[in-house]
Design a protein around this motif. Structure first.
Motif, short mmCIF file in Angstrom:
data_model
loop_
_atom_site.label_atom_id
_atom_site.label_comp_id
_atom_site.label_asym_id
_atom_site.label_seq_id
_atom_site.Cartn_x
_atom_site.Cartn_y
_atom_site.Cartn_z
N PHE A 106 0.85 -1.20 0.00
CA PHE A 106 0.00 0.00 0.00
C PHE A 106 0.88 1.25 0.00
N ILE A 107 1.89 1.26 0.87
CA ILE A 107 2.77 2.43 0.99
C ILE A 107 3.57 2.64 -0.30
N LEU A 108 4.16 1.57 -0.84
CA LEU A 108 4.93 1.71 -2.08
C LEU A 108 4.03 2.11 -3.24
N GLY A 109 2.83 1.56 -3.28
CA GLY A 109 1.90 1.92 -4.34
C GLY A 109 1.55 3.40 -4.30
N LYS A 110 1.31 3.91 -3.12
CA LYS A 110 0.97 5.32 -2.97
C LYS A 110 2.16 6.23 -3.29
N LEU A 111 3.35 5.84 -2.79
CA LEU A 111 4.53 6.69 -2.95
C LEU A 111 5.07 6.67 -4.38
N ILE A 112 5.13 5.49 -4.97
CA ILE A 112 5.79 5.34 -6.26
C ILE A 112 4.81 5.40 -7.43
N LYS A 113 3.67 4.75 -7.28
CA LYS A 113 2.71 4.65 -8.39
C LYS A 113 1.48 5.54 -8.21
N LYS A 114 1.39 6.21 -7.06
CA LYS A 114 0.22 7.05 -6.78
C LYS A 114 -1.08 6.27 -6.92
N THR A 115 -1.03 5.01 -6.49
CA THR A 115 -2.17 4.10 -6.66
C THR A 115 -2.43 3.33 -5.38
N ASP A 116 -3.70 3.17 -5.05
CA ASP A 116 -4.09 2.32 -3.93
C ASP A 116 -4.21 0.90 -4.46
N ILE A 117 -3.30 0.02 -4.06
CA ILE A 117 -3.27 -1.34 -4.58
C ILE A 117 -4.57 -2.08 -4.33
N ARG A 118 -5.31 -1.66 -3.31
CA ARG A 118 -6.56 -2.34 -2.98
C ARG A 118 -7.65 -2.10 -4.02
N THR A 119 -7.41 -1.17 -4.93
CA THR A 119 -8.38 -0.89 -6.00
C THR A 119 -7.98 -1.54 -7.32
N LYS A 120 -6.87 -2.29 -7.31
CA LYS A 120 -6.36 -2.89 -8.54
C LYS A 120 -6.19 -4.40 -8.38
N GLY A 121 -6.18 -5.09 -9.50
CA GLY A 121 -5.94 -6.52 -9.48
C GLY A 121 -6.95 -7.26 -8.63
N SER A 122 -6.43 -8.06 -7.71
CA SER A 122 -7.30 -8.83 -6.81
C SER A 122 -7.82 -8.00 -5.65
N GLY A 123 -7.28 -6.79 -5.49
CA GLY A 123 -7.67 -5.95 -4.35
C GLY A 123 -6.93 -6.29 -3.08
N ASN A 124 -5.98 -7.22 -3.17
CA ASN A 124 -5.23 -7.68 -2.02
C ASN A 124 -3.96 -6.85 -1.83
N ALA A 125 -3.70 -6.42 -0.60
CA ALA A 125 -2.51 -5.61 -0.32
C ALA A 125 -1.35 -6.50 0.10
N GLY A 126 -0.87 -7.30 -0.86
CA GLY A 126 0.23 -8.21 -0.58
C GLY A 126 1.17 -8.32 -1.76
N ALA A 127 2.18 -9.20 -1.62
CA ALA A 127 3.22 -9.29 -2.63
C ALA A 127 2.72 -9.83 -3.96
N THR A 128 1.82 -10.80 -3.93
CA THR A 128 1.33 -11.39 -5.19
C THR A 128 0.59 -10.36 -6.03
N ASN A 129 -0.28 -9.60 -5.40
CA ASN A 129 -1.01 -8.57 -6.14
C ASN A 129 -0.08 -7.43 -6.53
N ALA A 130 0.94 -7.17 -5.72
CA ALA A 130 1.93 -6.15 -6.08
C ALA A 130 2.67 -6.56 -7.36
N LEU A 131 2.95 -7.86 -7.50
CA LEU A 131 3.58 -8.37 -8.72
C LEU A 131 2.65 -8.16 -9.91
N ARG A 132 1.40 -8.47 -9.72
CA ARG A 132 0.41 -8.35 -10.80
C ARG A 132 0.20 -6.89 -11.21
N VAL A 133 0.16 -6.00 -10.23
CA VAL A 133 -0.20 -4.60 -10.50
C VAL A 133 1.01 -3.71 -10.76
N PHE A 134 2.08 -3.89 -9.96
CA PHE A 134 3.21 -2.97 -10.00
C PHE A 134 4.49 -3.54 -10.62
#
Length: 199
Positions: free
Chosen positions: A21-49
């Motif tokens: 969540f923090i890296l998504g906001k700082l680097i991608k300006k994106t809330d990871i919970r609104t993308k991919g599976s909506g999960n704030a973890g490493a697997t969804n981070a791989l999928r989204v970021f």
């Protein structure tokens, strides 16, 4: 009793640090919970970021489990380390700062379990990696690996340690619970593989 409460609160607070969540906001300006599976973890981070953020997420989420276990050990000895590991995972999965919408706890579980007793955890990790490589399903490898750790520990850890086994069973139960939607998709043939978008 005060030390138990401190271990629970500190470990839960550590778990609330949501790396993706923090890296998504700082680097991608994106809330990871609104993308991919909506999960704030490493697997969804791989999928989204992508890989870099996913690797950093995994390492920091695992570190949360390690730090919590160390603090638990300092405050309450061996039992404290086990309690801390569990509540760090709970904090990651259900963070109050993110309205209880966190990750699925695999990296944090790996960090805590490996630090407490590396051999059973590492055997399970190897099995999980092989399953992921073979099937391309991260969820399948993760759930099977975490679920196998208590059985591996029963076979190889001597002397028998009931507290440790219960610790592993609780972590496995949490992992299965958090992956219930993945399990359903796996059974229906609808789960996304590595490199695919969420279905």
């Amino acid at each position: 009793m005060l030390n138990i409460l401190l271990v629970i609160l500190i470990s839960y607070a550590i778990g609330n640090f949501s790396t993706s969540f923090i890296l998504g906001k700082l680097i991608k300006k994106t809330d990871i919970r609104t993308k991919g599976s909506g999960n704030a973890g490493a697997t969804n981070a791989l999928r989204v970021f992508g890989k870099k953020i996913a690797i950093i997420t995994f390492l920091f989420d695992a570190l949360k489990g390690i730090i919590a276990v160390i603090i638990g050990q300092m405050l309450l000895g061996y039992s404290g380390s086990l309690i801390a590991g569990v509540f760090a995972v709970i904090g990651h999965d259900f963070p109050i700062v993110l309205k209880f919408k966190g990750g699925k706890g695999i990296a944090t579980t790996i960090g805590a379990a490996t630090f407490i007793n590396p051999v059973p955890a590492l055997i399970a990790i190897i099995i999980g990696i092989l399953i992921i490589i073979k099937t391309k399903y991260v969820s399948l490898g993760s759930v099977l690996a975490i679920s196998l750790v208590p059985f591996i520990a029963l076979l190889i850890v001597r002397p028998f340690d009931l507290k440790y086994i219960l610790f592993l069973v609780v972590l496995a139960a949490i992992a299965v619970f958090r992956h219930k939607s993945n399990i359903k998709r796996l059974l229906n043939g609808e789960e996304s593989k590595i490199g695919q978008k969420s279905k």
